[in-house]
Design an enzyme around this catalytic site. Structure first.
Site, short mmCIF file in Angstrom:
data_model
loop_
_atom_site.label_atom_id
_atom_site.label_comp_id
_atom_site.label_asym_id
_atom_site.label_seq_id
_atom_site.Cartn_x
_atom_site.Cartn_y
_atom_site.Cartn_z
N CYS A 99 0.85 -1.19 0.00
CA CYS A 99 0.00 0.00 0.00
C CYS A 99 0.89 1.24 0.00
CB CYS A 99 -0.90 0.06 1.23
SG CYS A 99 -1.77 -1.46 1.62
N CYS A 138 2.32 3.26 -3.21
CA CYS A 138 1.59 4.34 -3.87
C CYS A 138 1.12 5.39 -2.88
CB CYS A 138 0.37 3.80 -4.61
SG CYS A 138 0.78 2.69 -5.95
N HIS A 139 0.66 4.94 -1.71
CA HIS A 139 -0.02 5.85 -0.80
C HIS A 139 0.87 6.45 0.27
CE1 HIS A 139 -4.00 5.13 -2.38
NE2 HIS A 139 -3.81 3.83 -2.32
N CYS A 197 -7.94 -1.92 -5.27
CA CYS A 197 -6.52 -1.55 -5.28
C CYS A 197 -5.66 -2.81 -5.31
CB CYS A 197 -6.16 -0.78 -3.99
SG CYS A 197 -5.96 0.99 -4.23
N CYS A 254 -35.08 -2.03 10.61
CA CYS A 254 -34.02 -1.36 11.37
C CYS A 254 -34.63 -0.25 12.23
CB CYS A 254 -32.99 -0.74 10.43
SG CYS A 254 -32.46 -1.78 9.08
N CYS A 280 -36.23 -0.71 15.93
CA CYS A 280 -35.35 -0.66 17.10
C CYS A 280 -34.59 0.66 17.15
CB CYS A 280 -34.35 -1.81 17.08
SG CYS A 280 -35.06 -3.40 17.52
N HIS A 281 -33.93 0.99 16.08
CA HIS A 281 -32.94 2.07 16.13
C HIS A 281 -33.49 3.46 15.94
CE1 HIS A 281 -29.64 -0.64 16.69
NE2 HIS A 281 -29.97 -1.35 15.64
N ARG A 315 -22.03 -6.81 10.77
CA ARG A 315 -23.04 -6.42 11.76
C ARG A 315 -24.45 -6.41 11.16
NH1 ARG A 315 -25.15 -7.88 15.33
NH2 ARG A 315 -26.42 -6.56 16.66
N CYS A 360 -27.66 -8.51 12.39
CA CYS A 360 -28.92 -7.86 12.74
C CYS A 360 -30.07 -8.48 11.96
CB CYS A 360 -28.85 -6.36 12.42
SG CYS A 360 -28.37 -5.35 13.81
#
Lengths: 140, 283, 109
Positions: free
Chosen positions: B99, B102-103, B136, B199, B202-203, B240, B244
């Site tokens: 990585c 280039c970076h 990449c 979703c 609950c959230h 995650r 869920c």
């Protein structure tokens, strides 16, 4: 006596209830044995050392705890609800500044964390903290 | 921290009473290492019509869990960042590059995490950080793709996230990304599974309440990847999401799927204004 | 040798003679407790870091015996007194026989 299904069920549940009553908390005697092995059965004082643990552990996998035991040569931690009660033993060397330490432990269920300090004069001190271990979320 | 525990008989009850008293997230504020100031509460963005204030998941955790995140040494998620730093400098693939070739240093990635997922003109679609990393690797390094939610990938996303901490999340929801965003929004509000939960149930409707012994958050992802105490490892957004959806007892989508990409864009936009916080520590 | 096991320590770079300093240590290790079962129902054998020591210029600061109840990625914070400049050595002992260590220098004025 004719053993009907109903009678069998009543008989079985009665035995179960008895068994449950006599076994709580499940591992308390294991811990008592481990502590007795450590202290040789000697009396343990209280009040000289402190144990800090959360009242409610967000997750039993990683519970941060700390203890402070001025004058201790060695401190052993137990968890009386875990399948294996011993958690860790801390021996302090000549360059330790304080007889204190923090770590993260696993608690299987709501239980007491017990710290036993072997003091420099050979006596023992104990501190206990009760930690509620919860199950959360929809996936547990 | 005050917690209001409500005994809820069934999930249906939760949904039928939208006016239930909310237990507010606590009042603590987060500064990492004494110098990275993290915004954990701010006005909800205009496109998040049903919320007036947005909060980072950090605000819903116990004092002890919050403390884990305040210092990079105490934060176990930083182990993943350190692993990624090794990978960053490691040559991998037929092109003989790392990585860094280039970076240069990972700090050159500052600002990147804050704007992903993002429309990629060349690809003609919205891409996530993980997709760009794999792009990449395969295109410029001649290296193998990493598993989308695997350890290497999650560690690298955590590294890229860590250098943007404190910067406001700012994903674009207009222009070419709009269609994907709308799709994500639809997914967010659609009930699925045996438990028929979306979703939002609950959230959005129930954040602040207790679900069993868990303090429900708004489901923001500014803190991802997150070190969950539950599995003692870094978790990615799609992993995650998958969990869920599975918890609603629905057939779950795959990490890297168009559905999850759209959902990630939408959920990220609900957090526009909060600081990038990952790698965070959660339950 | 367990894979991916890496120690990290946080020690101040400078201190005054006789000053108390706080040391934090962590090692990335799964700490397989021996309580878990695999998909076939067989117990996954215990494999943990069982001992951790911290020494300074050859003298011991702390010696910890770990049991499976110590969490994944064992973490310890403790205090040491530094009488002079020198080097801390931290050592972790694995059930599988591996020994991991790292050192940190400190300058005492």
């Amino acid at each position: 006596m004719e053993m009907t299904r109903r009678k069998l069920l009543a008989f079985g549940s009665g035995t179960f209830a008895l068994a449950t009553l006599s076994s709580l908390p499940a591992f308390a005697t294991l811990t008592d044995d481990a502590i007795a092995e450590l202290t040789g059965g000697a009396d343990m004082g209280e009040g000289a050392i402190t144990l800090t643990a959360p009242e409610i552990a967000e997750n039993g996998n990683t519970v941060p705890i700390a203890f402070d035991a001025p004058g201790a040569a060695e401190v052993t931690l137990f968890a009386d609800g875990n399948p294996v009660p011993n958690v860790a033993t801390f021996k302090f060397g000549p360059l330790s500044a304080s007889r204190s330490a923090s770590t993260r432990i696993r608690l299987a269920t709501t239980q007491n964390v017990v710290a036993i300090a072997k003091m420099e004069d050979g006596s023992f001190q104990m501190a206990k903290a009760n930690v509620k271990v919860t199950i959360g979320g929809c996936g547990g | 921290m005050k917690k209001t525990t409500l005994a809820i008989g069934s999930v249906a009850a939760l949904v039928l009473m939208p006016g239930l008293a909310m237990s507010d997230p606590d009042e603590d504020s987060l500064t990492i290492n004494g110098d990275i100031s993290i915004v954990t509460e701010t006005d909800a963005p205009a496109h998040t019509e049903n919320l007036s204030t947005i909060y980072s998941g950090w605000r819903f955790r116990s004092d002890e869990t919050q403390a884990f995140q305040m210092d990079d040494f105490d934060n176990p998620g930083m182990i993943g960042v350190e692993n990624a730093m090794v990978n960053w400098d490691t040559i991998d693939g037929s092109a003989g590059k790392s990585c860094a070739s280039c970076h240069e240093g990972p700090e050159t990635m500052a600002g990147v995490r804050a704007v992903y997922p993002k429309w990629n003109d060349k690809k003609g679609k919205v891409t996530t950080l993980a997709m760009e990393i794999n792009d990449c690797r395969t295109t410029h390094m001649g290296a193998e793709k990493w598993k989308y939610t695997g350890g290497d990938m999650t560690d690298m996303v955590a590294l890229i996230s860590s250098v943007s901490r404190g910067m406001p999340v700012n994903v674009a929801i207009d222009g070419p990304a709009k269609e994907t965003w709308e799709k994500g929004k639809e997914l967010y509000y659609t009930r699925t599974g045996q438990l028929e939960l979306s979703c939002a149930n609950c959230h959005e409707d129930s954040y602040g309440l207790m679900i069993r012994a868990d303090h429900l958050s708004q489901g923001q992802i500014n803190g991802f990847p997150t070190y969950r105490l539950k599995n003692t490892k870094l978790n990615s957004v799609h992993a995650r999401f998958k969990g869920c959806v599975r918890d609603t007892r629905a057939q779950t989508y795959k990490p890297g799927s168009p559905e999850f990409i759209a959902l990630e864009l939408y959920v990220a936009s609900r957090g526009n204004g909060l600081s990038v916080e990952g790698p965070s520590v959660r339950n | 040798m367990a894979s991916g096991v890496k120690p990290r320590v946080k020690v101040p770079k400078k201190a005054a003679a006789g000053e108390t300093i706080t040391i934090k240590t962590l090692i990335s290790h799964k700490m397989e407790s021996g309580q878990r079962k695999d998909d076939d129902g067989n117990v996954i054998p215990r494999s943990i870091i069982n001992r951790f020591t911290a020494d300074f210029n050859g003298q011991n600061v702390i010696d910890v015996t770990l049991e499976p109840a110590i969490s994944t990625n064992p973490y310890f914070q403790f205090e040491a007194v530094v009488p002079e400049s020198g080097e801390f050595k931290f050592t972790w002992y694995d059930d599988d026989g591996s020994v991991y260590d790292t050192t940190k220098k400190i300058t005492v004025s």
